[in-house]
Design a protein around this motif. Sequence first.
Motif, PDB file in Angstrom:
ATOM      1  N   THR A   1      75.016 126.082  50.754  1.00 35.62           N
ATOM      2  CA  THR A   1      74.047 126.848  49.974  1.00 35.62           C
ATOM      3  C   THR A   1      72.661 126.667  50.558  1.00 35.62           C
ATOM      4  OG1 THR A   1      75.408 126.454  48.016  1.00 35.62           O
ATOM      5  CG2 THR A   1      73.166 127.219  47.631  1.00 35.62           C
TER       6      THR A   1
ATOM      7  N   LYS B   1      78.168 122.150  45.678  1.00 36.47           N
ATOM      8  CA  LYS B   1      79.276 121.203  45.821  1.00 36.47           C
ATOM      9  C   LYS B   1      80.462 121.844  46.534  1.00 36.47           C
ATOM     10  CE  LYS B   1      78.479 118.253  41.840  1.00 36.47           C
ATOM     11  NZ  LYS B   1      79.044 117.759  40.579  1.00 36.47           N
ATOM     12  N   TYR B   2      80.615 123.163  46.402  1.00 35.35           N
ATOM     13  CA  TYR B   2      81.779 123.858  46.931  1.00 35.35           C
ATOM     14  C   TYR B   2      81.493 124.767  48.127  1.00 35.35           C
ATOM     15  CZ  TYR B   2      83.614 122.233  42.512  1.00 35.35           C
ATOM     16  OH  TYR B   2      83.986 121.440  41.463  1.00 35.35           O
ATOM     17  N   PHE B   3      80.246 125.212  48.268  1.00 37.64           N
ATOM     18  CA  PHE B   3      79.880 126.154  49.327  1.00 37.64           C
ATOM     19  C   PHE B   3      78.569 125.732  49.972  1.00 37.64           C
ATOM     20  CE2 PHE B   3      82.054 128.558  45.982  1.00 37.64           C
ATOM     21  CZ  PHE B   3      83.117 129.079  46.686  1.00 37.64           C
TER      22      PHE B   3
ATOM     23  N   ASP C   1      71.388 118.523  48.479  1.00 38.14           N
ATOM     24  CA  ASP C   1      72.605 119.064  49.087  1.00 38.14           C
ATOM     25  C   ASP C   1      72.470 120.508  49.552  1.00 38.14           C
ATOM     26  OD1 ASP C   1      73.917 116.682  48.712  1.00 38.14           O
ATOM     27  OD2 ASP C   1      74.712 117.249  46.760  1.00 38.14           O
TER      28      ASP C   1
ATOM     29  N   LYS D   1      75.781 122.959  41.351  1.00 36.97           N
ATOM     30  CA  LYS D   1      77.226 123.101  41.183  1.00 36.97           C
ATOM     31  C   LYS D   1      77.830 123.963  42.297  1.00 36.97           C
ATOM     32  CE  LYS D   1      80.625 123.990  37.606  1.00 36.97           C
ATOM     33  NZ  LYS D   1      80.832 124.365  36.206  1.00 36.97           N
ATOM     34  N   VAL D   2      77.173 125.052  42.632  1.00 41.88           N
ATOM     35  CA  VAL D   2      77.643 125.922  43.711  1.00 41.88           C
ATOM     36  C   VAL D   2      77.619 125.164  45.044  1.00 41.88           C
ATOM     37  CG1 VAL D   2      77.079 127.976  45.072  1.00 41.88           C
ATOM     38  CG2 VAL D   2      77.009 128.074  42.583  1.00 41.88           C
TER      39      VAL D   2
END
Length: 73
Positions: free
Chosen positions: A14, A10-12, A33, A7-8
């Motif tokens: 990682t 998806k936005y940053f 990802d 989930k993290v």
Amino acid sequence: MRAAIAKVAKYFPTAIISGRSRDKVYDFAILTDLYYAGSHGMDIMGPVRESSDDPPNCIRSTDKQAGLGLQIS
């Protein structure tokens, strides 16, 4: 934990960085990802990007776990 990291990611951007081999680190997480850094950062692989604007110090590489990815050297 895997769902939270996904989930993290998806936005940053990682990364998982470990002293273990990159293959072993990928086997633990199995998330495509993420950036994976093994051997204390000496072996790094990143996720495939849609853009062709790869950083100048990167080469495209085929990786047995995640397929085509960015190999930073």
